[in-house]
Design a protein around this motif. Structure first.
Motif, PDB file in Angstrom:
ATOM      1  N   SER A  21       1.369  -1.444  -0.003  1.00 34.97           N
ATOM      2  CA  SER A  21       0.180  -0.061   0.294  1.00 34.97           C
ATOM      3  C   SER A  21       1.042   1.422  -0.074  1.00 34.97           C
ATOM      4  CB  SER A  21      -1.341  -0.080   1.228  1.00 34.97           C
ATOM      5  OG  SER A  21      -2.011  -1.090   1.196  1.00 34.97           O
ATOM      6  N   CYS A  22       0.197   2.640  -0.485  1.00 36.98           N
ATOM      7  CA  CYS A  22       0.906   3.343  -0.464  1.00 36.98           C
ATOM      8  C   CYS A  22      -0.378   4.705  -0.464  1.00 36.98           C
ATOM      9  CB  CYS A  22       2.019   3.905  -2.012  1.00 36.98           C
ATOM     10  SG  CYS A  22       2.389   5.549  -1.822  1.00 36.98           S
ATOM     11  N   ALA A  23       0.455   5.721   0.676  1.00 37.22           N
ATOM     12  CA  ALA A  23      -0.447   6.956   0.702  1.00 37.22           C
ATOM     13  C   ALA A  23       0.377   7.747   0.283  1.00 37.22           C
ATOM     14  CB  ALA A  23      -0.773   7.134   2.017  1.00 37.22           C
ATOM     15  N   ALA A  24      -0.269   9.006  -0.426  1.00 38.54           N
ATOM     16  CA  ALA A  24       0.424   9.947  -0.558  1.00 38.54           C
ATOM     17  C   ALA A  24      -0.225  11.546   0.339  1.00 38.54           C
ATOM     18  CB  ALA A  24       0.869  10.364  -2.525  1.00 38.54           C
ATOM     19  N   ALA A  74      -8.878   5.633   0.514  1.00 39.89           N
ATOM     20  CA  ALA A  74      -8.750   6.455   1.134  1.00 39.89           C
ATOM     21  C   ALA A  74      -7.626   7.671   0.173  1.00 39.89           C
ATOM     22  CB  ALA A  74      -7.503   6.883   1.430  1.00 39.89           C
ATOM     23  N   LYS A  75      -8.060   9.250  -0.349  1.00 36.69           N
ATOM     24  CA  LYS A  75      -7.685   9.986  -1.092  1.00 36.69           C
ATOM     25  C   LYS A  75      -6.477   9.583  -1.536  1.00 36.69           C
ATOM     26  CE  LYS A  75      -7.653  14.899  -3.146  1.00 36.69           C
ATOM     27  NZ  LYS A  75      -7.687  15.725  -2.797  1.00 36.69           N
ATOM     28  N   ASN A  76      -5.372   9.243  -3.188  1.00 38.59           N
ATOM     29  CA  ASN A  76      -3.867   9.480  -3.085  1.00 38.59           C
ATOM     30  C   ASN A  76      -3.069   7.991  -2.768  1.00 38.59           C
ATOM     31  OD1 ASN A  76      -4.381  11.556  -4.495  1.00 38.59           O
ATOM     32  ND2 ASN A  76      -3.229  12.996  -3.141  1.00 38.59           N
ATOM     33  N   THR A  77      -4.349   6.742  -2.432  1.00 44.44           N
ATOM     34  CA  THR A  77      -3.895   5.897  -1.965  1.00 44.44           C
ATOM     35  C   THR A  77      -3.623   4.535  -3.570  1.00 44.44           C
ATOM     36  OG1 THR A  77      -5.790   5.209  -1.148  1.00 44.44           O
ATOM     37  CG2 THR A  77      -3.806   6.018   0.256  1.00 44.44           C
ATOM     38  N   VAL A  78      -2.567   4.091  -3.224  1.00 46.49           N
ATOM     39  CA  VAL A  78      -2.764   2.999  -4.794  1.00 46.49           C
ATOM     40  C   VAL A  78      -2.285   2.019  -3.414  1.00 46.49           C
ATOM     41  CG1 VAL A  78      -0.817   3.222  -5.055  1.00 46.49           C
ATOM     42  CG2 VAL A  78      -1.985   2.525  -6.323  1.00 46.49           C
ATOM     43  N   ASN A  79      -2.734   0.497  -3.490  1.00 53.76           N
ATOM     44  CA  ASN A  79      -2.664  -0.912  -3.663  1.00 53.76           C
ATOM     45  C   ASN A  79      -1.361  -1.976  -4.427  1.00 53.76           C
ATOM     46  OD1 ASN A  79      -3.431  -0.072  -0.891  1.00 53.76           O
ATOM     47  ND2 ASN A  79      -5.759  -0.486  -2.011  1.00 53.76           N
ATOM     48  N   ALA A  91      12.710  -7.566  -4.814  1.00 55.99           N
ATOM     49  CA  ALA A  91      13.266  -6.713  -5.259  1.00 55.99           C
ATOM     50  C   ALA A  91      12.773  -5.508  -4.305  1.00 55.99           C
ATOM     51  CB  ALA A  91      13.075  -5.580  -6.756  1.00 55.99           C
ATOM     52  N   VAL A  92      12.800  -3.985  -4.191  1.00 61.08           N
ATOM     53  CA  VAL A  92      12.840  -3.095  -3.739  1.00 61.08           C
ATOM     54  C   VAL A  92      11.598  -2.392  -3.830  1.00 61.08           C
ATOM     55  CG1 VAL A  92      12.955  -0.517  -2.439  1.00 61.08           C
ATOM     56  CG2 VAL A  92      15.152  -2.531  -2.844  1.00 61.08           C
ATOM     57  N   TYR A  93      10.598  -2.618  -3.915  1.00 63.16           N
ATOM     58  CA  TYR A  93       9.353  -2.191  -4.502  1.00 63.16           C
ATOM     59  C   TYR A  93       9.238   0.091  -4.312  1.00 63.16           C
ATOM     60  CZ  TYR A  93       8.255  -6.532  -6.422  1.00 63.16           C
ATOM     61  OH  TYR A  93       8.886  -7.174  -7.036  1.00 63.16           O
ATOM     62  N   TYR A  94       9.123   0.184  -4.841  1.00 58.79           N
ATOM     63  CA  TYR A  94       9.163   1.763  -4.310  1.00 58.79           C
ATOM     64  C   TYR A  94       7.727   2.353  -5.501  1.00 58.79           C
ATOM     65  CZ  TYR A  94      13.898   1.598  -4.277  1.00 58.79           C
ATOM     66  OH  TYR A  94      15.522   1.655  -3.873  1.00 58.79           O
ATOM     67  N   CYS A  95       6.810   3.421  -4.237  1.00 63.06           N
ATOM     68  CA  CYS A  95       5.447   4.050  -5.129  1.00 63.06           C
ATOM     69  C   CYS A  95       5.887   4.726  -5.151  1.00 63.06           C
ATOM     70  CB  CYS A  95       4.667   4.425  -3.228  1.00 63.06           C
ATOM     71  SG  CYS A  95       2.770   4.803  -4.273  1.00 63.06           S
ATOM     72  N   ASP A  96       5.701   5.514  -6.784  1.00 69.54           N
ATOM     73  CA  ASP A  96       5.638   6.632  -7.753  1.00 69.54           C
ATOM     74  C   ASP A  96       4.328   7.131  -8.035  1.00 69.54           C
ATOM     75  OD1 ASP A  96       5.243   6.684 -11.119  1.00 69.54           O
ATOM     76  OD2 ASP A  96       6.925   7.961 -10.342  1.00 69.54           O
TER      77      ASP A  96
END
Length: 115
Positions: A21-24, A74-79, A91-96
């Motif tokens: 998950s990534c929250a911006a 939630a706003k500006n989140t991606v899974n 690998a290392v996974y990066y949110c963009d």
């Protein structure tokens, strides 16, 4: 101040699943797309999956049919749901976050798949 907070990495056996998950926050510009990249040791960073504001998605050939990218509630989140993981997914996974003025990147989260 822009912040991208990633979570969900870890160690899993081959064939298993993980969800990232990534929250911006702090982004005042419009967002064109959000996605995930990965970088394995000794290799270049590569696109894994991306989701655009219209809901369309794109995937690397190596993960098609196994990974699913989606927007969070939630706003500006991606899974990123990763199934049938393989050792080569390690690998290392990066949110963009893609904005008209440029990209924002997260710090990265380690995903390790043991054979």
């Amino acid at each position: 101040q822009v912040q991208l907070v990633e979570s969900g990495g870890g160690l899993v056996q081959a064939g298993g699943s993980l969800s990232l998950s990534c929250a911006a926050s702090g982004i005042i510009y419009s967002i064109d797309a959000m996605g995930w990249y990965r970088q394995a040791p000794g290799k270049q960073r590569e696109l894994v999956a991306k989701i655009f504001t219209d809901g369309s998605t794109m995937y690397a050939d190596s993960v098609k049919g196994r990974f699913t990218i989606s927007r969070g509630s939630a706003k500006n989140t991606v899974n990123l749901l990763m199934n049938s993981l393989k050792p080569e997914d390690t690998a290392v996974y990066y949110c963009d976050v893609d904005c008209p003025i440029g990209d924002y990147w997260g710090q990265g989260t380690q995903v390790t798949v043991s054979s």
